[in-house]
Motif scaffolding. Structure first.
Motif, short mmCIF file in Angstrom:
data_model
loop_
_atom_site.label_atom_id
_atom_site.label_comp_id
_atom_site.label_asym_id
_atom_site.label_seq_id
_atom_site.Cartn_x
_atom_site.Cartn_y
_atom_site.Cartn_z
N LEU A 92 65.74 68.11 54.83
CA LEU A 92 65.44 66.71 55.13
C LEU A 92 66.68 65.85 55.02
O LEU A 92 66.73 64.75 55.55
CB LEU A 92 64.35 66.17 54.19
N SER A 93 67.69 66.34 54.30
CA SER A 93 68.95 65.64 54.18
C SER A 93 70.04 66.47 54.83
O SER A 93 70.21 67.65 54.51
CB SER A 93 69.30 65.40 52.71
N SER A 94 70.78 65.88 55.76
CA SER A 94 71.80 66.63 56.48
C SER A 94 72.98 66.99 55.60
O SER A 94 73.79 67.84 55.96
CB SER A 94 72.29 65.81 57.68
N ARG A 95 73.10 66.36 54.42
CA ARG A 95 74.19 66.67 53.50
C ARG A 95 73.72 67.49 52.31
O ARG A 95 74.48 67.73 51.38
CB ARG A 95 74.82 65.36 53.00
N ALA A 96 72.45 67.92 52.37
CA ALA A 96 71.89 68.65 51.23
C ALA A 96 72.53 70.03 51.09
O ALA A 96 72.79 70.71 52.06
CB ALA A 96 70.38 68.80 51.39
N VAL A 97 72.77 70.42 49.86
CA VAL A 97 73.33 71.74 49.57
C VAL A 97 72.37 72.45 48.61
O VAL A 97 71.99 71.90 47.58
CB VAL A 97 74.72 71.63 48.92
N GLY A 98 71.98 73.65 48.98
CA GLY A 98 71.09 74.40 48.12
C GLY A 98 69.67 73.87 48.08
O GLY A 98 68.95 74.07 47.10
N THR A 99 69.25 73.16 49.13
CA THR A 99 67.90 72.63 49.19
C THR A 99 66.88 73.77 49.21
O THR A 99 67.06 74.75 49.92
CB THR A 99 67.72 71.76 50.45
N HIS A 100 65.81 73.61 48.44
CA HIS A 100 64.78 74.64 48.41
C HIS A 100 64.15 74.80 49.79
O HIS A 100 63.72 73.83 50.40
CB HIS A 100 63.70 74.25 47.40
N GLY A 101 64.13 76.01 50.29
CA GLY A 101 63.57 76.28 51.60
C GLY A 101 64.56 76.19 52.74
O GLY A 101 64.24 76.51 53.88
N ALA A 102 65.78 75.73 52.45
CA ALA A 102 66.79 75.60 53.50
C ALA A 102 67.33 76.97 53.91
O ALA A 102 67.42 77.90 53.09
CB ALA A 102 67.94 74.72 53.02
N GLN A 103 67.69 77.09 55.18
CA GLN A 103 68.31 78.30 55.70
C GLN A 103 69.54 77.90 56.50
O GLN A 103 69.51 76.93 57.25
CB GLN A 103 67.33 79.09 56.58
N TYR A 104 70.62 78.67 56.33
CA TYR A 104 71.87 78.38 57.01
C TYR A 104 72.30 79.61 57.80
O TYR A 104 72.21 80.74 57.31
CB TYR A 104 72.96 78.00 56.01
N ARG A 105 72.78 79.38 59.03
CA ARG A 105 73.19 80.49 59.88
C ARG A 105 74.50 80.15 60.58
O ARG A 105 74.73 79.01 60.99
CB ARG A 105 72.12 80.77 60.96
N ASN A 106 75.34 81.18 60.71
CA ASN A 106 76.52 81.02 61.55
C ASN A 106 76.11 81.23 63.00
O ASN A 106 74.95 81.53 63.30
CB ASN A 106 77.63 81.99 61.13
N VAL A 107 77.05 81.09 63.90
CA VAL A 107 76.76 81.14 65.34
C VAL A 107 77.56 82.26 65.98
O VAL A 107 78.77 82.38 65.75
CB VAL A 107 77.08 79.79 66.01
N ILE A 130 72.12 77.97 71.38
CA ILE A 130 72.99 78.50 70.34
C ILE A 130 72.34 79.74 69.74
O ILE A 130 71.22 79.69 69.24
CB ILE A 130 73.24 77.44 69.25
N LYS A 131 73.06 80.85 69.80
CA LYS A 131 72.55 82.11 69.25
C LYS A 131 72.96 82.21 67.79
O LYS A 131 74.14 82.09 67.45
CB LYS A 131 73.13 83.29 70.04
N LEU A 132 71.99 82.43 66.93
CA LEU A 132 72.24 82.50 65.50
C LEU A 132 72.70 83.90 65.10
O LEU A 132 72.29 84.90 65.70
CB LEU A 132 70.97 82.13 64.72
N GLY A 133 73.54 83.95 64.07
CA GLY A 133 74.07 85.23 63.64
C GLY A 133 73.05 86.13 62.99
O GLY A 133 73.20 87.35 62.98
N PHE A 134 71.99 85.53 62.46
CA PHE A 134 70.93 86.30 61.80
C PHE A 134 69.61 85.58 62.03
O PHE A 134 69.56 84.35 61.94
CB PHE A 134 71.22 86.42 60.30
N PRO A 135 68.53 86.30 62.36
CA PRO A 135 67.26 85.64 62.66
C PRO A 135 66.74 84.78 61.50
O PRO A 135 66.93 85.12 60.33
CB PRO A 135 66.31 86.82 62.93
N LEU A 136 66.09 83.69 61.86
CA LEU A 136 65.47 82.82 60.87
C LEU A 136 64.22 83.48 60.31
O LEU A 136 63.58 84.31 60.96
CB LEU A 136 65.10 81.48 61.49
N ILE A 137 63.86 83.07 59.11
CA ILE A 137 62.63 83.54 58.47
C ILE A 137 61.62 82.40 58.54
O ILE A 137 61.89 81.29 58.08
CB ILE A 137 62.89 83.93 57.01
#
Length: 270
Positions: A92-107, A130-137
């Motif tokens: 919900l915050s674009s600057r959030a780090v370590g947000t619960h439930g957040a997922q981050y992917r390279n491209v 944009i193709k993600l490096g690893f599928p989302l869960i």
């Protein structure tokens, strides 16, 4: 029967919250802050910067999750020319780090629409995948958006979602606003009036325009922001006036219906 009634009303409340239809003055302008799980298909495209020796990521553009490996956004995002960026979802915050439930992917790959000619102005087919490096869960906070069919209609009100990377006071939180879909004639004159263009480029058939209700254009939009109508992705933000909110310029989206065949073809590629 009481438990059934309670569940029924909960479903109604959740549905209304996710896809608001009632227009309120607080829904426009800078928009309303999104709630948890309200827009699980919105992605934040973030560029990496090093500040004082530390690595940080900053939101630049928005996008919509269309599958567990692909995000749809605008092709005109400048930062797509760089390699040091990532996709963040479930936040919900674009600057959030370590947000619960957040997922981050390279491209791993960026696929621009073959008919897009480039540029920052009003350009047709301004979309990219944009193709993600690893599928989302898939979770409550990370889900794909519904895609339209070939008969999708474009009228009435819709919901636009974004962080507005150009507005420092509002960029940290995901917000939404109810906007009105307008025809190409009103859109053309709205752009001329707001931006002062002597000769505005002609709007093409793959473009869709909106304006804020009560003559207040939603200023939460950034490039790639999804436009949602009844839970279906109908547009991707392409052209945004730099003068918002001082002037009520329409926003121009690319109709997802117009690029649907291309999207479905690319989603099948390994």
């Amino acid at each position: 029967m009481k438990p059934v009634v309670v569940i029924f009303y909960l479903v109604i409340l959740i549905t209304q919250d996710a896809f608001p239809t009632k227009v309120d003055k607080t829904d426009v302008g800078y928009g309303k802050r999104a709630n948890t799980y309200q827009f699980p298909y919105v992605a934040s495209l973030q560029i990496m910067k090093k500040l004082l020796g530390a690595t940080e990521y900053f939101h630049v553009c928005s996008g919509a999750i269309v599958s567990n490996s692909w995000v749809l956004t605008s092709a005109s995002c400048h930062f797509l020319l760089r390699r040091d960026f990532r996709v963040a979802v479930g936040i919900l915050s674009s600057r959030a780090v370590g947000t619960h439930g957040a997922q981050y992917r390279n491209v791993t790959r960026i696929v621009e629409h073959p008919f897009w000619i480039g540029g920052n102005g009003l350009t047709s087919f301004d979309v990219s995948l944009i193709k993600l490096g690893f599928p989302l869960i898939w979770t409550k906070s990370v889900k794909p958006v519904l895609l339209p069919d070939s008969k999708q209609q474009h009228f009435g009100t819709a919901v636009v979602v974004g962080w507005n990377s150009a507005n420092l006071s509002n960029k940290n939180f995901l917000k939404y606003a109810v906007v009105e879909i307008i025809d190409s004639i009103e859109c053309h004159y709205g752009i001329v009036h707001a931006v002062g263009l002597v000769s505005t480029p002609k709007l093409s058939n793959d473009m869709l325009c909106t304006k804020g209700n009560y003559d207040s254009t939603a200023c939460i939009v950034d490039s790639g922001s999804p436009l949602i109508r009844h839970g279906v992705l109908v547009g991707i933000a392409s052209w945004i006036s730099d003068s918002c909110p001082r002037k009520k310029a329409p926003f121009v989206f690319i109709k997802v219906r117009s690029v649907l065949d291309w999207i479905m073809t690319e989603l099948k590629t390994p």
